[in-house]
Design a protein around this motif. Sequence first.
Motif, mmCIF file in Angstrom:
data_model
loop_
_atom_site.group_PDB
_atom_site.id
_atom_site.type_symbol
_atom_site.label_atom_id
_atom_site.label_comp_id
_atom_site.label_asym_id
_atom_site.label_seq_id
_atom_site.Cartn_x
_atom_site.Cartn_y
_atom_site.Cartn_z
ATOM 1 N N LEU A 61 0.908 -1.229 0.033
ATOM 2 C CA LEU A 61 -0.075 -0.171 -0.021
ATOM 3 C C LEU A 61 0.858 1.292 0.111
ATOM 4 O O LEU A 61 2.158 1.255 0.471
ATOM 5 C CB LEU A 61 -1.038 0.121 1.212
ATOM 6 N N ASN A 69 3.968 -0.746 4.411
ATOM 7 C CA ASN A 69 2.476 -1.272 4.764
ATOM 8 C C ASN A 69 1.851 -2.255 3.689
ATOM 9 O O ASN A 69 2.142 -1.826 2.424
ATOM 10 C CB ASN A 69 1.703 0.126 4.634
ATOM 11 N N LEU A 71 -0.801 -5.354 2.865
ATOM 12 C CA LEU A 71 -2.089 -6.094 3.085
ATOM 13 C C LEU A 71 -2.083 -7.510 2.579
ATOM 14 O O LEU A 71 -1.749 -7.779 1.426
ATOM 15 C CB LEU A 71 -3.359 -5.373 2.672
ATOM 16 N N ARG A 76 -9.844 -17.421 8.272
ATOM 17 C CA ARG A 76 -10.383 -16.522 9.609
ATOM 18 C C ARG A 76 -10.341 -17.807 10.554
ATOM 19 O O ARG A 76 -10.522 -17.228 11.662
ATOM 20 C CB ARG A 76 -12.022 -16.796 9.104
ATOM 21 N N LEU A 178 -19.225 -12.969 16.399
ATOM 22 C CA LEU A 178 -20.381 -12.627 15.580
ATOM 23 C C LEU A 178 -20.050 -13.595 14.242
ATOM 24 O O LEU A 178 -19.006 -13.514 13.422
ATOM 25 C CB LEU A 178 -20.539 -11.445 14.911
ATOM 26 N N ASP A 196 -17.080 -12.801 -5.258
ATOM 27 C CA ASP A 196 -17.068 -12.400 -4.072
ATOM 28 C C ASP A 196 -17.040 -13.488 -2.848
ATOM 29 O O ASP A 196 -16.642 -13.376 -1.787
ATOM 30 C CB ASP A 196 -17.885 -11.326 -3.479
ATOM 31 N N LEU A 199 -13.560 -14.701 -0.893
ATOM 32 C CA LEU A 199 -13.253 -13.486 0.030
ATOM 33 C C LEU A 199 -14.072 -13.609 1.321
ATOM 34 O O LEU A 199 -13.467 -13.312 2.527
ATOM 35 C CB LEU A 199 -13.481 -12.126 -0.490
ATOM 36 N N GLU A 204 -8.753 -9.905 6.372
ATOM 37 C CA GLU A 204 -7.756 -9.456 5.865
ATOM 38 C C GLU A 204 -6.892 -8.960 7.237
ATOM 39 O O GLU A 204 -7.223 -8.781 8.186
ATOM 40 C CB GLU A 204 -8.092 -8.099 5.525
ATOM 41 N N THR A 206 -3.246 -6.420 7.975
ATOM 42 C CA THR A 206 -2.428 -5.410 7.640
ATOM 43 C C THR A 206 -1.088 -5.450 8.469
ATOM 44 O O THR A 206 -1.248 -5.675 9.618
ATOM 45 C CB THR A 206 -3.083 -4.213 7.983
ATOM 46 N N THR A 208 2.329 -3.307 9.255
ATOM 47 C CA THR A 208 3.063 -2.156 9.211
ATOM 48 C C THR A 208 4.441 -2.229 9.632
ATOM 49 O O THR A 208 4.405 -2.573 10.947
ATOM 50 C CB THR A 208 2.339 -0.905 9.958
ATOM 51 N N GLY B 1004 -6.397 3.601 3.619
ATOM 52 C CA GLY B 1004 -5.848 3.468 2.390
ATOM 53 C C GLY B 1004 -4.330 2.995 2.579
ATOM 54 O O GLY B 1004 -3.864 2.515 1.856
ATOM 55 N N GLN B 1006 -3.289 1.991 6.009
ATOM 56 C CA GLN B 1006 -3.149 0.703 6.995
ATOM 57 C C GLN B 1006 -4.734 0.521 7.149
ATOM 58 O O GLN B 1006 -5.350 0.804 7.854
ATOM 59 C CB GLN B 1006 -2.752 1.348 8.441
ATOM 60 N N PRO B 1007 -5.332 -0.364 6.113
ATOM 61 C CA PRO B 1007 -6.864 -0.581 6.150
ATOM 62 C C PRO B 1007 -7.119 -1.209 7.772
ATOM 63 O O PRO B 1007 -6.309 -1.832 8.005
ATOM 64 C CB PRO B 1007 -6.858 -1.722 5.193
ATOM 65 N N THR B 1016 -15.910 -7.966 12.054
ATOM 66 C CA THR B 1016 -16.367 -8.842 11.050
ATOM 67 C C THR B 1016 -15.688 -8.644 9.832
ATOM 68 O O THR B 1016 -15.481 -9.747 9.119
ATOM 69 C CB THR B 1016 -17.906 -8.651 10.610
ATOM 70 N N PRO B 1018 -15.379 -6.518 6.397
ATOM 71 C CA PRO B 1018 -13.800 -6.104 5.906
ATOM 72 C C PRO B 1018 -13.371 -4.910 6.206
ATOM 73 O O PRO B 1018 -14.056 -4.214 7.214
ATOM 74 C CB PRO B 1018 -14.041 -5.813 4.230
ATOM 75 N N LYS B 1019 -12.045 -4.621 5.955
ATOM 76 C CA LYS B 1019 -11.351 -3.454 6.790
ATOM 77 C C LYS B 1019 -11.726 -2.259 6.395
ATOM 78 O O LYS B 1019 -11.878 -1.901 5.040
ATOM 79 C CB LYS B 1019 -9.812 -3.675 6.475
ATOM 80 N N PRO B 1023 -9.295 -1.970 0.397
ATOM 81 C CA PRO B 1023 -9.681 -2.317 -1.002
ATOM 82 C C PRO B 1023 -11.068 -2.976 -1.271
ATOM 83 O O PRO B 1023 -11.568 -2.993 -2.010
ATOM 84 C CB PRO B 1023 -8.494 -2.713 -1.557
ATOM 85 N N HIS B 1024 -11.336 -3.739 0.050
ATOM 86 C CA HIS B 1024 -12.357 -4.774 -0.091
ATOM 87 C C HIS B 1024 -13.548 -4.118 0.742
ATOM 88 O O HIS B 1024 -14.784 -4.662 0.510
ATOM 89 C CB HIS B 1024 -12.215 -6.046 0.391
ATOM 90 N N ALA B 1027 -17.058 -2.792 -1.724
ATOM 91 C CA ALA B 1027 -17.798 -4.134 -2.300
ATOM 92 C C ALA B 1027 -19.014 -4.615 -1.463
ATOM 93 O O ALA B 1027 -20.082 -5.163 -1.776
ATOM 94 C CB ALA B 1027 -16.774 -5.033 -2.818
#
Lengths: 228, 1041
Positions: A61, A69, A71, A76, A178, A196, A199, A204, A206, A208, B1004, B1006-1007, B1016, B1018-1019, B1023-1024, B1027
């Motif tokens: 990023l 940075n 991603l 899960r 949840l 989708d 996904l 996700e 991140t 840093t 953008g 550090q999502p 839950t 997305p971040k 980028p997700h 959607a």
Amino acid sequence: MTVLASQVSDWQHLSFQARRHILDQALQSAALKDAVFYAQVHRLWTHFNQVSATWDQTLVLPGPTGESNELYLTARGLSFIYAEKNAAESLILGQIFASLLCGNSVLCCLPEHKELLQQVEQVLTQAKLPAGVFTPAQVEDLAQALQRPELRLMQAVLTEPTQVIPWCQRLAQGTQVLVPLIYEAYPDGRTLLMPDYLLKLVTERTRTINTTAVGGNATLLELGSRHD
Amino acid sequence: MLQANAVLNPEFIQQAPSAIWPLISPLYAVDESLWLQELLPLAQPSPTQATQIETQASALIAQIRADDGAMHMIDALLLEYSLDTREGILLMCLAEALIRIPDAASAQALIRDKLGVADWHAHLRQSDSFLVNASTWGLLLTGKVVTLSPQDTQANASQALNRLVQRLGEPLIRRAMQQAMKIMGHQFVLGQTMQEAIRRGQPYRDKGYTYSFDMLGEAALTQADAQKYAADYAKAIEAVGQYPSTQAPRPSVSIKLSALHPRYEVAQKARVLEELCASLLTLIRRARILDVHLTIDAEEADRLELSLEVFQALYQHPEVQGWGGLGLVVQAYSKRALAVLAWLASLAHQGGDLIPVRLVKGAYWDAEIKLCQQRGLSGYPVFTRKEATDVSYLACARFLLSEPVRGKLWPQFASHNAHTLVAIQQMASHQAYEFQRLHGMGDALHDRILASSQVATRIYAPVGSHKDLLPYLVRRLLENGANSSFVHVDANCPIADLVQHPWHALSAKVSLHNPHIPLPVAIYGSERPASTGPNLFIDSQATPFLQAVAQFHTTQWQASASINGQTPQTSAWQPVYAPWDHSHQVGQIAWSSPEDAHAALNAAADYQAAWAQVAVTERADIFRRMAQLMQTHLAELVALCQREAGKTLQDSIDEVREAVDFCYYYGARAQEISEQPLEITDLTGVIRRYQRQPRGVWVCISPWNFPLAIFLGQISAALVTGNTVVAKPAPQTSLIAYRALELLYQAGLPKQALHLVLGAGEVGAALTSATQVAGVAFTGSTPTARHIYRALAQRPQIDTPPVLIAETGGQNAMIVDSTALPEQVVKDVLLSGFASAGQRCSALRLLCVQEDIAERVFDLLQGAMAELRLGDPRELATDVGPVIDQVAQTKLEAHLTNLGAKTHILAQTPIPEAYQQQATFVAPTAIRLQSLDQLGEEEFGPFVHLLTYRANELPQLIQQINAKGYGLTLGIHSRNETTAAYIEACARVGNTYINRNQIGAVVGVQPFGGQGLSGTGPKAGGPHYLASFTHLVECGVGDQS
């Protein structure tokens, strides 16, 4: 119904590519290949592989200099997979293999597809899926499974869209995380084939890194002296 | 703007200092090219001068190169391991950390981490220098250098190293490496004590050099550290005072102001001017008696104006007047350098005492650039090309050597660049100046300069413990890299390339500024601008901004529901008071009813189809305009955040910046996901066509801790993708939300697209149980998220479950191993744990420190917490504001009351008496735990729990943290990249931050968002995210494929 934490962790930390390789071997086993639903399973598997083809790469990023940075996508955790009586076997296999491809561990409850469950367990074991990553569960375990603190997903193959809400309500009674319901309610597999879908089975992360803390900002220094 | 050539006019410096002072600050971030146009004429040599400089510099370099013994070992090391090699960086990292690591296991692991990856072999062969080889292998064993076998020289370097390690055993290697690092320390540091430094410096004194001694060390974080440094300086002054007189000028002592005060920063100016000046005066009194000159070292650009104010206060102090021994360092890479020099000259003109001025190029270049980009500042305080810094240096030199300045300032030119030194000699018409160099560097160059001229040379020599060595070394290496000093350049580099005059080099560029280093606003390239903010530590930016904010200190805002832009029939207005002063009214609110919520939902549903038809570019433009409007209204929004949410000044700026970034980011991304119809062939072979469409009506429930950023983040994501929204902000910060709504309408958002309802649970319940809702975006507590999840599932008459995007809390840990730098850890703990009074989802709750360094870290933390300041968040000096309300305060206080017997409070920052009543402050507290089991639910306030662990317990520690079920942020402090990577991989969290604080995720970049109990996905800001606010809707079925 014991899920072995260490093996699960190993599975999560494998790359998509490595998991794909193991699962590919399982799908190539004669037991599955000869099944009537194999063509559909193969179709789903190809789709999942296409969608996840670049998921081993981290997304770099943009940001301030002196810091990196990234991603990336990772498993899960524990997923509970359930299928209703008349659910298509290809879709059940689709849910299982998609979840495993994403690095999740699976508790699989198929009360009406016991033979399939046995078959899947067998081919996965033969393909050397680490122990504890795929665990068959009995229908009697259902209530308990939905209360497990480490449960992160529920995947279902339903035959009636009307069943979605009761399952959501059941999951909502949980007192821990949840847990979303990722379901396929169409026999033609259209949901699993959506771009989708996969996904939803990953999370996700991140990362840093203050790169200047471990050795200065070489990139910036280079920019500082780069020729125009 | 200052006219640069005006400073050469003799009358210029005859002005009062107060007349020149206002010219300094505006140059902080002045347009670089514009300012360089001003400076270039001052640096321009005449054709004759240019030729002479080139000839003399060439001859000098040729002589040095011809002299085999001229390359000092440090020069050799720096030459061999420049920062553009991986090995140079690794060596630096190793040296930086190894000496201070107390436990053998971590030291060994670090050696393995650093030595296993690089091509050390190439360096071993290339340099004959003893030091380079010793450092390369670090293998000084019982006084012998280990030599490699011939096979090794042919082998892969890492294999060779591995064999060597196996042969010798890791403990031996570790001892050897430590020995090698000590040798390095010995080369860079003149002495560990003043006595040793004086003894080791004598041969240079005999050659005619003099010294400026610098007491090595980090900036003080605690009073205890500041007192220790003050005592060290006092000892140094005494020791230098006893120095026998020689023909060379007397040695002096350099003083780092940030070492003498734990809060040496503009925000604490009142304290600094009182306490630091008192402490400095004590040193000055003794120095004056002993005739030991003192030089105040340069700090980061943010502190320049403060340093100048401290200097002025001291210079004009009655006890200092008539001395002429108090000097200052000026950095030529600073755009303000020339103006600072002019101001100093006028100060000297007025005061009558000589001011020694050391002109350096500057050593924090990369940190300055990084900081400006992170803070979204308007420009850089430093030049972005090394040639520009060199030009600035020569322009400053021209001024310093000018006749009107002579006798007012005593120039001390610090450089290791042959060309620079010769250029200065050419420029000078007198010899009232001196040269300076760093200990261990540029010996050969300065030896020749000293021998060939009558100009004195002073060596800047660090004195102190070797373990403090490397932060200093790092700065020197960076300085080398940034300024292309003489030693940094490859020995094979043609001399002609080394002697090009910077005036010529810079003038030949297409642009005077460096086009490869974008301004902070442009770091995201063409995709979107970055949000910007003022620098609160720079007077020319802070003063007008604070004045603008102050205009809103008495404003009374109003908020009510907004349905189609109309205020429904409201109940009575209720006053809103500031959490930091319950008598300070901020405005008034009319709460909404469940009926309002239903009306808002109906209105949103009615308009949704029309809004979805609006082109995505048009929707995105609205949010771009919103971002611009927020930048325009920054002062008002900051005032509102301070007054309603109790946010500190910087927190408030960051809040608005994040909101701006959300609008720009989602505006840019929305256009990406607006896809063409998609065809999917299902398993039966039917081709189905899908179109991405908005889901419908969204309910956005936002928290009070990010009242503008998250409020706007949620609704902008929903709206830009074509959904309509009913927003329900946290009741505590409704005024901010309402003001944002007004701005959105002003930006062109149709009033039917966004509706606002104000209230608490009853209104929220009405929203989440309604059948019109297609999705809910929620940020708040985990129990509330669960409650919403149930409410959504219980809704009757629906067949598709709505989407819930929940971002909830965390029990966020920071894991610190023994390779970490304790000072950096503590700074990051203070920020991560106590900024925003700990009311951030990402805030640090659990600090886990390897037991080997725990005592030092906890001591520092204790001392640093004593320096925190609680108070009115409108004041720049305030570090920690209030918690949001009485409910939060009571809950947090109960946590402290109910701490178990096996915990104890390590440190607690007191609440000033003025804020103990009629306000909701909670004391920042560090609580020691014996085990992780003692950590219960998340406490959303300024509490950091402390735990120690043994190095071999790291895997279990991570497992225990994971077992808590939360997974939002994780901080890691380790110089061992293998360890950091291991922790990062094993921890189940959304955002990991390595070797920095763990708050302040940037959109953008550090999502942000967690897993497990923390959310839950997305971040947000990733980028997700967008959607999720859409779905693929079947729009046609084709033939069988």
